[in-house]
Design a protein around this motif. Structure first.
Motif, PDB file in Angstrom:
ATOM      1  N   GLU A 211      21.313 -51.002 -64.430  1.00  0.00           N
ATOM      2  CA  GLU A 211      22.459 -51.192 -65.311  1.00  0.00           C
ATOM      3  C   GLU A 211      23.775 -50.755 -64.668  1.00  0.00           C
ATOM      4  N   LEU A 212      23.741 -49.547 -64.067  1.00  0.00           N
ATOM      5  CA  LEU A 212      24.970 -49.025 -63.480  1.00  0.00           C
ATOM      6  C   LEU A 212      25.461 -49.910 -62.347  1.00  0.00           C
TER       7      LEU A 212
ATOM      8  N   ILE B  40      27.146 -44.815 -71.075  1.00  0.00           N
ATOM      9  CA  ILE B  40      27.591 -45.986 -70.323  1.00  0.00           C
ATOM     10  C   ILE B  40      29.114 -46.179 -70.380  1.00  0.00           C
TER      11      ILE B  40
ATOM     12  N   GLN C  93      30.709 -43.878 -67.969  1.00  0.00           N
ATOM     13  CA  GLN C  93      30.505 -44.321 -66.583  1.00  0.00           C
ATOM     14  C   GLN C  93      31.470 -45.448 -66.233  1.00  0.00           C
TER      15      GLN C  93
END
Lengths: 368, 506
Positions: B10-11, B98, B101
């Motif tokens: 995901e990142l 998230i 981030q």
């Protein structure tokens, strides 16, 4: 990577504690000792060492800020909500945090590098502890064990054939639920008693009492951390001694002379009556400004110490608070007799508030 | 667990997305390598100034102690960290959600662009990861040979001088010692390659070469008949305004080889961090401008708005005691963009006295974006404030000055006057907030003593600290250290002879 910072950190701690690089001592600001503030918060000191550099004096005065307000309005006070989240700047020397008594004791232990106490005697005090280690069929919803309940329901549905792998819906019924349940265990603990003795003769002022109060707070904190159950007794004396409750202990101010032996006798009687030294860990703490009426009385004191108190106690602690009126002779007498190496006698001089920390370390640093 | 690992899943997908936005907006940076780590690791890295490998010293332990306690008691949290190297390294905290981030990534690209393009960073050694590690190895070796206490004590003394830097050195080629560097014009691509190779060997080799140099010089010196009391004859070398005090001591003080090397190491690191101290407001402002722009215009999902607003507001919180560089920087960049978009600058605008015209002034120039890119390239905090901190801005941002009132025992607002505020801000930023100290004479009173001059600009020195600092310089220079400054309104001479600090009657 973590390895090298651990080494730097250990080195920093050693410097702060004055074991190495003593030439840095003058640059260490350690803040004060952790101080409880009554509202559940505690100030935790953050020791730091400031490298001297050319810098501006404090006379530059003030700075620039942002926000509402007119000329003359104060800018201090309650921080605005959210303020300081992005802050960095110089490390703050002290931080205020909420901690439990338990945590506070560990912080104290860590700051002063206090050893754990090795109790003597048998474990005689029974204590019951409940731990949630087993599973029961009944219980409150708040203790419901979801995974177990789910498994039971799944098992039941498979057994009766209502489980459909294509559409795996599990519907638990009452009988499926499982709950965490407590199991009681009986533990035997060491028993401990602290007996505080304080001189309340005319020469002990409020400042001296404050020192005793602070010091006893920390001693209690540490001993409570070490023993599960602890009893605390208080004795005050001038020329005569009596047992009192905690509040009286710190508030009373008598006048008149001082016969330390009176307190020792009472202490001896309390121990004889209530605390069998074979079963109890006994901690007499005496605070005084060191004045005693006569050398004869001092001699009697030493006798009681030798014959009764010291043999019974884990250790005998004598803290001498500096007072304008006290001669401080008693410390010298004890020092002459027991010296610094005595196994069970700990002597400490507490000149002022900032010496409390050191004195606590002296008292509790032996781990007895 | 004490390690970092590259981002994935995901990142990684988010990174690709945000990278694309950043490039579309025209940000220009070296590759940014994101790594994920836990709190312990980010504390260690932060304590080391962003680098995994530094020389052993207690002050890193102290930083760590404070970070770790602050975190343990829930008082502070590091969200992001980015290191000015090529490629840029940036660390993400594994427990962040998230949205956080994403903000951090966008913010980091802003920093990375600033590091690469701002002139004050032009001479930065982008290979600092290796350089720092080499420094660590060298100092560890000295510790093994001469004893840790001895080496650490010397480092402590040198750290005392760490802030005595000459800002102009940043514009000389490579810290005055380094090889030719020329990346401002010419074939950029090729230059960069050459530069990197040059740097690869630079640190270790150069310090070896410089130590050879010193050795030779020492041998020559030794061959001369030794006069014990004779002061070093170097006075004629002092130029006016000599501020690079570490370099001066490194070259001229009677010290051992390893000591000179340590001064060189610490000096190099100090100059590496200097640009960041000179551009705090701009750097944070620029990064904040980009995280808010990228997030609000591109990257934010509707479900994330509340979290974003919460985080952003936390970063931008104003303080009544201290200006928040993130806030001031961001607002200034936005203000500049607005002014250059609407044409609110230049003679015509400044000379206009018609309030209504001023109110409605809009020339639809659309130069804002271009202008802020130019500003981020050529300014530092002082020139940034000096040029763009306007009366209008000051009032809109509700900025004031305050002083301590001894009668009431509290800090109180003293002024909202624009001129006063601006003067205060500029004086706080002058010479990155530290006193300007210059070497005036190296053979003072013809006794080989050092004479330092404090360039007084209205604020006096902390004499206690000055005394301790001079004591440390004495241990390096080994002759008395004199200081001329202004104390209690009058010019005063002080001297530290290694034992005591006293006033010198002139």
């Amino acid at each position: 990577m973590g390895h090298s910072i651990k080494r730097d950190h250990a080195r920093f701690r050693k410097i702060v504690k004055g074991r190495i690089r003593t030439n840095l001592r003058q640059y260490i600001s350690r803040g004060e000792m952790p101080t409880p503030k009554g509202d559940g918060t505690v100030k935790i000191p953050m020791p730091s060492i400031e490298t001297p550099r050319f810098r501006f004096g404090d006379n530059q005065g003030g700075g620039t800020g942002q926000g509402e307000g007119n000329q003359g309005d104060p800018v201090d006070g309650e921080p605005q909500p959210g303020e300081g989240e992005a802050g960095e700047g110089e490390g703050k020397k002290e931080v205020e945090v909420e901690v439990s008594i338990e945590e506070l004791a560990s912080i104290l232990g860590e700051e002063l590098a206090l050893p754990n106490i090795e109790p003597k005697g048998k474990k005689t005090i029974q204590s019951q502890t409940d731990r949630y280690t087993s599973i029961g069929l009944v219980g409150p919803d708040s203790l419901k064990h979801f995974k177990r309940s789910y498994k039971e329901a799944l098992k039941r549905q498979i057994a009766v054939g209502t489980y459909n792998p294509e559409n795996p819906v599990i519907v638990p019924v009452r009988g499926d639920f499982r709950f965490r349940s407590a199991k009681s265990t009986v533990q035997y603990e060491n028993a401990a008693v602290v007996i505080y003795i304080m001189d309340v003769s005319g020469s002990m002022g409020d400042e001296q009492k404050e020192i005793v109060r602070t010091e006893s707070f920390w001693i209690n904190l540490w001993l409570k951390h070490q023993y599960k159950d602890i009893e605390i007794r208080y004795i005050i004396h001038d020329a005569t001694a009596k047992e009192v409750d905690e509040e009286t202990f710190f508030k009373t101010r008598e006048s008149g002379g001082t016969l330390i032996s009176s307190a020792y006798k009472l202490c001896r009687d309390i121990i004889k009556a209530d605390y069998n030294p074979k079963e109890w860990n006994i901690y007499p703490f005496q605070f005084s400004d060191g004045d005693n009426w006569s050398t004869d009385d001092t001699k009697e004191c030493l006798d009681i110490l030798d014959n009764d108190l010291i043999p019974a106690a884990n250790m005998f602690c004598y803290g001498q608070v500096e007072s304008r009126y006290g001669s401080g002779q008693f410390y010298n007498d004890l020092m002459k007799k027991y010296g610094t190496e005595a196994d069970k006698v700990i002597l400490s001089k507490i000149e002022n508030k900032s010496a409390i920390l050191n004195s606590i370390k002296e008292f509790l640093g032996k781990g007895k | 667990m004490e390690s970092t690992k590259p981002i994935s899943g995901e990142l990684l997908r988010l990174k690709e997305e945000i990278l694309k936005y950043a490039l579309d907006y025209g940000l220009d940076f070296y590759d940014v390598i994101f790594e994920v780590c836990d709190y312990e690791t980010i504390n260690v890295l932060a304590a080391h100034g962003g680098f995994p490998n530094r020389y052993p010293h207690w002050r890193f332990g102290m930083e760590y102690d404070q970070l770790y306690k602050g975190y343990a008691y829930g008082l502070q949290k590091i969200y992001e960290m980015v290191v000015n190297t090529n490629p840029c390294y940036a660390y993400l905290l594994n427990v962040n959600n998230i949205v956080d981030q994403k903000i951090v990534m966008a913010h980091v690209y802003g920093h990375a662009d600033f590091f690469k393009n701002n002139y004050w960073f032009a001479s930065s050694d982008r290979n600092m990861m290796d350089v720092m590690a080499n420094h660590g190895t060298k100092i560890r070796r000295y510790s093994d040979r001469y004893g840790q206490d001895k080496v650490e004590e010397f480092i402590d003394r040198v750290l005392s001088l760490e802030n005595l830097l000459d800002v102009n050195i940043l514009f000389e080629r490579g810290l005055g010692k380094k090889g030719n560097r020329n990346n401002k014009n010419g074939d950029k691509e090729k230059d960069l390659e050459g530069e990197r190779q040059d740097e690869g060997m630079s640190s270790a080799l150069k310090s070896f070469m410089s130590s050879k140099d010193r050795d030779d010089r020492r041998k020559k010196d030794a061959s001369k008949p030794k006069e014990d009391e004779a002061p070093p004859k170097i006075s004629e070398k002092i130029e006016k305004n000599y501020r690079d005090i570490m370099l001066f001591l490194l070259e001229n003080a009677p010290i051992e080889e390893w000591q000179a090397d340590i001064i060189g190491i610490l000096r190099e690191e100090a100059y590496y961090y200097l640009p960041q101290r000179l551009t705090k407001i701009m750097n944070e402002g620029w990064a904040s401008y980009w995280h808010s722009t990228i997030m609000t215009q591109k990257a934010l999902r509707s479900s994330e708005i509340v979290d974003f607003a919460d985080h952003h507001a936390g970063v931008m919180a104003m303080s009544r005691k201290q200006l928040n560089p993130y806030k001031i920087g961001l607002e200034l960049f936005r203000d500049i963009e607005y002014r250059w978009n609407s044409g609110r600058f230049g003679k015509e605008y400044n000379d206009c006295t018609d309030m209504r015209m001023l109110e409605e002034w809009d020339k639809k120039l659309g130069l804002g974006r271009e202008k802020i890119f130019e500003v981020r390239k050529s300014h530092n905090d002082i020139t940034f404030i000096d040029e763009f901190f306007t009366k209008d801005f000051c009032e809109r941002q509700k900025i004031f000055t305050y002083t301590f009132n001894p009668n009431t025992g509290r800090n109180e607002i003293t002024s909202r006057d624009f001129e006063v505020i601006k003067a205060k801000l500029l004086s706080q930023l002058t010479n990155y907030g530290t006193p300007v100290i210059e070497i005036e004479k190296a053979n003072f009173a013809n006794r080989g003593e050092l004479l330092l001059r404090h360039k007084h600009n209205g604020v006096e020195l902390d004499l206690q600290m000055a005394s301790e600092t001079m004591k440390n310089i004495f241990f390096i220079w080994k002759r008395p250290i004199n200081l001329v400054t202004i104390s209690e309104g009058r010019e005063a001479y002080f001297v530290h002879d290694g034992k005591e600090f006293k006033t010198l009657k002139m």
